[in-house]
Write an enzyme that holds these catalytic residues in place. Structure first.
Site, PDB file in Angstrom:
ATOM      1  N   GLU A  39       0.816  -1.212   0.000  1.00 30.47           N
ATOM      2  CA  GLU A  39       0.000   0.000   0.000  1.00 30.47           C
ATOM      3  C   GLU A  39       0.854   1.269   0.000  1.00 30.47           C
ATOM      4  O   GLU A  39       0.521   2.249  -0.650  1.00 30.47           O
ATOM      5  CB  GLU A  39      -0.963   0.011   1.188  1.00 30.47           C
ATOM      6  CG  GLU A  39      -2.077  -1.023   1.089  1.00 30.47           C
ATOM      7  CD  GLU A  39      -2.863  -0.915  -0.216  1.00 30.47           C
ATOM      8  OE1 GLU A  39      -2.948   0.184  -0.779  1.00 30.47           O
ATOM      9  OE2 GLU A  39      -3.376  -1.960  -0.660  1.00 30.47           O
ATOM     10  N   LEU A  82      11.646   5.252  -7.463  1.00 31.15           N
ATOM     11  CA  LEU A  82      10.196   5.115  -7.288  1.00 31.15           C
ATOM     12  C   LEU A  82       9.513   6.457  -7.020  1.00 31.15           C
ATOM     13  O   LEU A  82       8.324   6.617  -7.246  1.00 31.15           O
ATOM     14  CB  LEU A  82       9.885   4.128  -6.159  1.00 31.15           C
ATOM     15  CG  LEU A  82       8.449   3.602  -6.086  1.00 31.15           C
ATOM     16  CD1 LEU A  82       8.007   3.016  -7.412  1.00 31.15           C
ATOM     17  CD2 LEU A  82       8.307   2.572  -4.982  1.00 31.15           C
ATOM     18  N   GLY A  83      10.288   7.440  -6.540  1.00 31.53           N
ATOM     19  CA  GLY A  83       9.702   8.762  -6.302  1.00 31.53           C
ATOM     20  C   GLY A  83       9.020   8.887  -4.951  1.00 31.53           C
ATOM     21  O   GLY A  83       8.848   7.898  -4.227  1.00 31.53           O
ATOM     22  N   TYR A 122      -6.650   6.532   3.548  1.00 34.61           N
ATOM     23  CA  TYR A 122      -6.738   5.478   2.543  1.00 34.61           C
ATOM     24  C   TYR A 122      -5.989   4.217   2.995  1.00 34.61           C
ATOM     25  O   TYR A 122      -6.528   3.110   3.003  1.00 34.61           O
ATOM     26  CB  TYR A 122      -6.184   5.938   1.182  1.00 34.61           C
ATOM     27  CG  TYR A 122      -5.872   4.743   0.337  1.00 34.61           C
ATOM     28  CD1 TYR A 122      -6.899   4.059  -0.282  1.00 34.61           C
ATOM     29  CD2 TYR A 122      -4.580   4.223   0.270  1.00 34.61           C
ATOM     30  CE1 TYR A 122      -6.656   2.896  -0.986  1.00 34.61           C
ATOM     31  CE2 TYR A 122      -4.321   3.058  -0.424  1.00 34.61           C
ATOM     32  CZ  TYR A 122      -5.367   2.408  -1.049  1.00 34.61           C
ATOM     33  OH  TYR A 122      -5.125   1.242  -1.715  1.00 34.61           O
ATOM     34  N   ASP A 140      -9.649   5.986  -2.704  1.00 39.45           N
ATOM     35  CA  ASP A 140      -8.508   6.493  -3.469  1.00 39.45           C
ATOM     36  C   ASP A 140      -9.018   7.156  -4.750  1.00 39.45           C
ATOM     37  O   ASP A 140     -10.220   7.362  -4.908  1.00 39.45           O
ATOM     38  CB  ASP A 140      -7.535   5.352  -3.779  1.00 39.45           C
ATOM     39  CG  ASP A 140      -8.098   4.413  -4.816  1.00 39.45           C
ATOM     40  OD1 ASP A 140      -9.328   4.429  -5.041  1.00 39.45           O
ATOM     41  OD2 ASP A 140      -7.325   3.668  -5.425  1.00 39.45           O
ATOM     42  N   CYS A 204     -19.276  -2.765 -17.744  1.00 38.61           N
ATOM     43  CA  CYS A 204     -19.317  -2.336 -16.342  1.00 38.61           C
ATOM     44  C   CYS A 204     -20.485  -2.964 -15.587  1.00 38.61           C
ATOM     45  O   CYS A 204     -21.640  -2.863 -16.017  1.00 38.61           O
ATOM     46  CB  CYS A 204     -19.414  -0.813 -16.258  1.00 38.61           C
ATOM     47  SG  CYS A 204     -19.473  -0.235 -14.553  1.00 38.61           S
TER      48      CYS A 204
END
Length: 356
Positions: A39, A82-83, A122, A140, A204
């Site tokens: 996560e 990865l930032g 989150y 999110d 959907c």
DNA sequence: CAGACGTGGTG
DNA sequence: TCACCAAGTCT
């Protein structure tokens, strides 16, 4: 007494997810450590990009204790590329807290999880529901998008009030389902079907009650209030080598860009010329422009989310001067570099120099 | 609470 | 080329 009907989401989307959801490694486990790790890595990060890092981290640090006992440099090195590096900082910090204050056992409730650094609304909901079936909806970007369309809501999704409304609604719906399946299905719907562009409405499981689909509003929704604008900045950096080929680097501070990584001595400027920036930068380290030799200048541009950086790196040779004369934090060579994390713009430079 | 914080993919 | 976005959090 009338019984509350089961929401369409629970009736249709969860079966769809169980049938067609992707096989992702963190979905096959209930280990809170692995789930937490996934996560944090996946915050503002695509599955494709995060997957390799997740596997690498889990291999290097198979449990929270091994992560807690690692050095911070090692964690940053593994996170390199990865930032959003504060995530790595907080990951390491939280691992220590879990070992020291929770006796190595993960907290199990939403509020306890949220108290960990790097764990917000989150992530706390995600860990609590995935690992412990705690009934809290994880909200999110995916979830805000499909709910906005499903409800036909024009409330801006970057407004915290909108998020609160959605939280209340989904916290109600999640009561009728497995919290794990509910939250996974919710995010998977946004990732696979209800995509930002070209949503697959004909596949959907919510289309029969989707306001946006019924009214052809999928291209208008969701609404975002804030507009992104790019700021242009100049980055001037020094590649200062001594006569043995080692060069000066310093560790970036937590509150600045690339915090925790190592970088060349550098200066950010908004409206200055390269010449003035270079002069100021040299002055910072008591270097006189007349005493140094600039061998080479490397120029590139580097795009960030809200910034475009024009980067100039000056390669400088220190002639016959003992390097400890200068107040640089650290000198490294090719070998030492392998254990430290560097921002993309500098690893690009090292590749160009044949050092990487 | 608006702004800062990375990198890579997409149309 | 470029705006927009991706399993957000912190200050």
């Amino acid at each position: 007494m009338k019984k509350k009907p089961t929401p369409l989401f629970v009736r249709n989307v969860i079966p769809w997810y169980l049938r067609e959801g992707r096989d992702l490694p963190w979905r096959a486990t209930r280990d809170p450590y692995a789930i937490w790790l996934s996560e944090i890595i996946l915050q503002q990060t695509r599955v494709q990009q995060g997957l390799g890092y997740f596997l690498k981290f889990l291999e290097t640090f198979p449990n929270v204790s091994s992560l807690a006992h690692a050095s911070e440099d090692q964690v940053f090195r593994l996170w390199q590329g990865l930032g959003y590096y504060s995530r790595a900082k907080n990951l390491h910090k939280a691992a220590k807290i879990i070992c020291d204050q929770w006796n190595g056992e993960f907290p199990k409730t939403f509020d306890e999880l949220k108290s960990l650094p790097g764990v917000g609304d989150y992530t706390a909901a995600a860990i609590a529901s995935f690992a412990f079936e705690f009934p809290k909806a994880s909200i999110d970007g995916n979830v805000l998008r499909w709910t906005s369309r499903f409800l036909g809501s024009h409330a801006p999704i970057d407004d915290p009030k909108t998020k609160k409304t959605i939280q209340l609604l989904l916290d109600d719906w999640i009561q009728d389902a497995s919290a794990h399946s509910f939250n996974q299905a919710s995010m998977e719907l946004g990732a696979i079907i209800c995509t930002p562009k070209d949503p697959q409405c004909h596949h959907c499981p919510l289309s029969e009650e989707c306001v946006a689909f019924q009214n052809s509003l999928t291209n208008e929704l969701p609404i975002k209030a804030k507009k992104t604008k790019v700021k242009h900045q100049l980055v001037t950096a020094l590649f200062i080598q001594d006569n043995q080929g080692n060069w000066a680097v310093s560790k970036r501070q937590d509150n600045e860009i690339w915090g925790g990584l190592y970088a060349l001595p550098l200066l950010f400027t908004d409206d200055t010329s390269v010449d003035i920036a270079l002069e100021n930068l040299l002055q910072q380290f008591d270097l006189n422009a007349k005493d140094i030799v600039i061998k080479h200048t490397w120029t590139t541009s580097h795009l960030l989310t809200h910034r475009k950086l024009q980067v100039h790196i000056f390669s400088i040779l220190l002639e016959d001067m003992p390097r400890n004369t200068y107040k640089f934090e650290k000198w490294i060579g090719v070998e030492a570099m392998k254990n430290l994390g560097f921002p993309k713009v500098f690893s690009d430079f090292y590749k160009h120099k044949g050092l990487l």
